[in-house]
Design an enzyme around this catalytic site. Structure first.
Site, mmCIF file in Angstrom:
data_model
loop_
_atom_site.group_PDB
_atom_site.id
_atom_site.type_symbol
_atom_site.label_atom_id
_atom_site.label_comp_id
_atom_site.label_asym_id
_atom_site.label_seq_id
_atom_site.Cartn_x
_atom_site.Cartn_y
_atom_site.Cartn_z
ATOM 1 N N CYS A 277 0.768 -1.124 -0.093
ATOM 2 C CA CYS A 277 -0.102 0.035 0.040
ATOM 3 C C CYS A 277 0.696 1.216 0.117
ATOM 4 C CB CYS A 277 -0.945 -0.058 1.161
ATOM 5 S SG CYS A 277 -1.242 -1.628 2.241
ATOM 6 N N ARG A 306 7.777 -10.901 4.717
ATOM 7 C CA ARG A 306 7.425 -10.656 5.980
ATOM 8 C C ARG A 306 8.474 -11.827 6.858
ATOM 9 N NH1 ARG A 306 1.180 -10.337 5.236
ATOM 10 N NH2 ARG A 306 1.298 -8.543 3.963
ATOM 11 N N GLN A 324 1.378 -10.917 -3.510
ATOM 12 C CA GLN A 324 0.330 -10.574 -3.592
ATOM 13 C C GLN A 324 -0.590 -10.319 -4.854
ATOM 14 O OE1 GLN A 324 0.375 -7.914 -0.058
ATOM 15 N NE2 GLN A 324 -0.874 -9.411 1.038
ATOM 16 N N ASP A 326 -2.362 -7.933 -5.180
ATOM 17 C CA ASP A 326 -3.111 -6.831 -4.281
ATOM 18 C C ASP A 326 -3.698 -6.044 -5.418
ATOM 19 O OD1 ASP A 326 -3.389 -5.521 -2.128
ATOM 20 O OD2 ASP A 326 -1.244 -5.272 -1.441
ATOM 21 N N HIS A 328 -5.488 -1.619 -4.599
ATOM 22 C CA HIS A 328 -6.172 -0.603 -4.129
ATOM 23 C C HIS A 328 -7.003 -0.017 -4.789
ATOM 24 C CE1 HIS A 328 -2.332 -1.869 -1.640
ATOM 25 N NE2 HIS A 328 -3.080 -1.743 -0.666
ATOM 26 N N LYS A 407 -13.337 -5.604 7.711
ATOM 27 C CA LYS A 407 -12.917 -6.474 6.623
ATOM 28 C C LYS A 407 -13.904 -7.700 6.191
ATOM 29 C CE LYS A 407 -9.592 -9.124 8.857
ATOM 30 N NZ LYS A 407 -8.442 -10.000 8.956
ATOM 31 N N HIS A 454 -8.357 -2.195 0.229
ATOM 32 C CA HIS A 454 -7.221 -3.038 0.125
ATOM 33 C C HIS A 454 -8.014 -4.406 -0.281
ATOM 34 C CE1 HIS A 454 -4.403 -0.483 2.590
ATOM 35 N NE2 HIS A 454 -5.559 -0.235 3.108
HETATM 36 ZN ZN LIG Z 1 -2.942 -2.471 1.174
#
Ligand SMILES: [Zn+2]
Ligand SMILES: [Zn+2]
Length: 579
Positions: A277, A306, A324, A326, A328, A407, A454
């Site tokens: 992000c 991570r 990911q 991902d 946004h 979420k 997200h």
């Molecule tokens: Zn994010």
């Protein structure tokens, strides 16, 4: 900021039963091996474990230990709770520094110290436990592993014994069958057998993808890109290493440091990104955005790192580096609900493509939440309303949301009925504030703040492939399969024909290969089946004469002779349809 989290079963009763069984295990160990020191014995997702110092055993010893445990269970000792002072505990565990260390720590945290006793075995524990040992009706020890005290490799290595227990014998039997099946489907085994990926000591917890595994990877992403383009997403790429100031601004430096990797460039501090992000936001903020551009959907296949303790790494399912899928989404309040619905529908479509069933959990405001409670309420309502309008069911997890917003988590159900959290959709009011995100509204002023979503669908590509391999037991759908077709020749003199046909197939976009080894045809068929190749084509005298191939599938079905042109046409269609 999607995080990968294992699915937790909320069956507290079962947890209590299993933790109580851990006490019985420690009791049996102390009777059989008086020099062993018991440390901690919690219930975990896959049952329970107990860690011991000064204990050397092998799985051959399980029978003896289980017999001793059964004796203790048959005695039906009640679990009795007593409060104790630190001095009493130090006396009681004079030869067990681990228990003393724990007691000192509990005391420091202001907790009451309690001892649970059953028969002549006493353990420092917070509880709760079942009423008496006789409540444990069915149990089994499952494996031994090494584990460091407190999970820290600087500490002494202990012997961890895993086990499982159930309130009935029948449940245990069902479980053991499931475990056997799960072992056959272990993605690490499939990954080795099919030559898909490996792990190496030079980068613990970070997978190396082999050519065949990379094909699976690329196919998943090609499909992902196609669906996201159709859904109006744009794709971006951002750096992996970003400076300290950015992570301070995002809050990661203060709240997520333990899971991050760091480096220095020209004397300045940088971090390897654990989430996409903060980098992605730079792209949003690069220019003044107008309400007309919103909702803006920026996807990123971002490689994140991570740090996880070595003890929790588990093949592709728990890694230290992963990509990911991902995205946004920057929305105006007016478009928020429709955007949420769009994400839910896209997730549904992609999961169905792989034949996964799933369930959704809505996690609401946690105690440590940031921001205005009214905003939280509104956000939770919006997520719930989107689900309801789509007539989708969901379960509520009160207080389980991220600190920055509520979420929806998507849990896939695999062929063995196990669930895996993969996708997530999180509403975030905090990051737009922290990074001063704005857009120009219809009123011509620039002080409007977008709401940020997200979301991931696969979650991590690595984990999704791991789950897919276990779900399918390696029998991947044709379009994902690293080798779709293998042509087997009955004798050398048919190799030219086979080679020509193989080439035609490759040119048509089929991943085809040949097996021209001087082996028996039955061995070649068996090998192709073991490799989970979708179509196994046999070529001999008759096939060459007729311009055909004899088609078999990996499930050992013979489908008969087929003209090569016709076969190619059908397979190309099947691949294109991603059936
Ligand atoms: Zn994010
Ligand atoms: Zn206990």
């Amino acid at each position: 900021m999607p995080k990968n989290k294992e699915n937790k079963k909320d069956s507290t009763e079962l947890e209590t039963l299993r933790h109580s069984t851990a006490h019985v295990l420690a009791q049996a160990i102390k009777e059989l091996y008086p020099k062993a020191k018991n440390t901690i014995g919690p219930s975990v997702e896959e049952g329970f474990y107990y860690d011991f110092d000064n204990l050397q055993i092998t799985p051959e010893d399980f029978k003896k230990i289980e017999e001793k445990m059964q004796e203790i269970i048959n005695k039906n000792y009640p679990f009795e709770k007593k409060e104790a002072s630190l001095a009493e505990i130090k006396k009681m565990f004079v030869d067990n520094q681990y228990k003393v260390e724990l007691a000192e720590e509990f005391k420091k945290a202001g907790d009451n110290l309690t001892i649970y006793q059953d028969g002549d075995f006493a353990d420092l524990c917070r509880g709760p436990h079942v009423k008496s040992t006789g409540v444990i009706k069915a149990f089994k020890l499952t494996k031994i592993a090494g584990a460091y005290w407190r999970g820290d490799s600087k500490n002494k290595q202990l012997t961890r014994i895993y086990g499982i227990s159930f309130p009935t014998e029948k449940e245990l039997r069902t479980y053991l069958i499931l475990i056997q099946e799960a072992e056959k489907r272990d993605h690490r085994k499939i990954g080795r057998d099919l030559d898909l990926f490996s792990f190496h000591d030079c980068a613990p917890g970070m997978p190396f993808w082999h050519p065949k595994g990379t094909i699976i990877w690329n196919e998943l992403l090609a499909y992902w890109r196609e669906e996201h383009a159709k859904a109006g997403y744009k794709e971006i790429r951002t750096p992996i290493i970003l400076n300290k100031e950015l992570w301070l601004q995002s809050g990661h430096w203060d709240h997520y440091k333990d899971n991050m990797y760091f480096t220095k460039i020209d004397e300045a501090d940088y971090a390897v990104k654990p989430m996409n992000c903060p980098g992605g936001i730079q792209v949003y903020n690069n220019t003044v955005r107008s309400y007309k551009e919103l909702p803006l959907r920026l996807g990123e296949l971002g490689l994140v790192h991570r740090h996880e303790l070595s003890g929790v790494l588990a093949g592709l399912l728990r890694v230290r580096a992963f990509t990911q899928d991902d995205a946004h989404l920057y929305c105006t309040p007016e478009t928020l609900k429709d955007e949420i619905k769009g994400v839910i529908l896209l997730t549904d479509k992609i999961y169905k493509k792989f034949g996964f069933e799933y369930h959704v959990e809505l996690s609401t405001k946690p105690d440590n939440s940031m921001g205005d409670p009214k905003l939280w309420e509104k956000a939770e309502e919006t997520l719930a309303a989107a689900m309801k309008e789509l007539k989708k069911e969901y379960k509520v997890n009160p207080g389980d949301g991220a600190f920055y917003g509520p979420k929806l988590d998507f849990h896939l159900k695999d062929a063995l009925g196990r669930t895996w959290q993969c996708g997530t959709l999180q509403l975030d009011f905090q990051m737009p504030i922290k990074f001063g995100l704005k857009y120009m509204g219809a009123d011509g002023t620039e002080n409007h703040q977008p709401i940020m979503l997200h979301r991931t669908i696969y979650g991590s590509i690595e984990r999704f492939i791991g789950v897919l391999l276990e779900h399918t037991a390696g029998k991947l759908p044709l379009w994902v399969s690293p080798v779709q077709v293998r042509i087997l020749t009955i004798a050398d003199r048919f190799n030219d024909y086979a080679e020509k046909k193989c080439k035609e197939m490759q040119e048509a976009g089929i991943r085809a290969e040949m097996d021209a080894r001087p082996e028996s045809i039955s061995k070649k068929v068996r090998d192709a089946q073991m490799q989970q190749i979708n179509y196994i084509l046999v070529v001999g005298e008759r096939e060459v004469a007729d311009g055909t191939v004899t088609v078999r599938t990996r499930d050992n079905k013979v489908h008969g002779a087929k003209k090569v042109d016709e076969f190619i046409k059908e397979i190309v269609e099947e691949i294109k349809e991603r059936k």
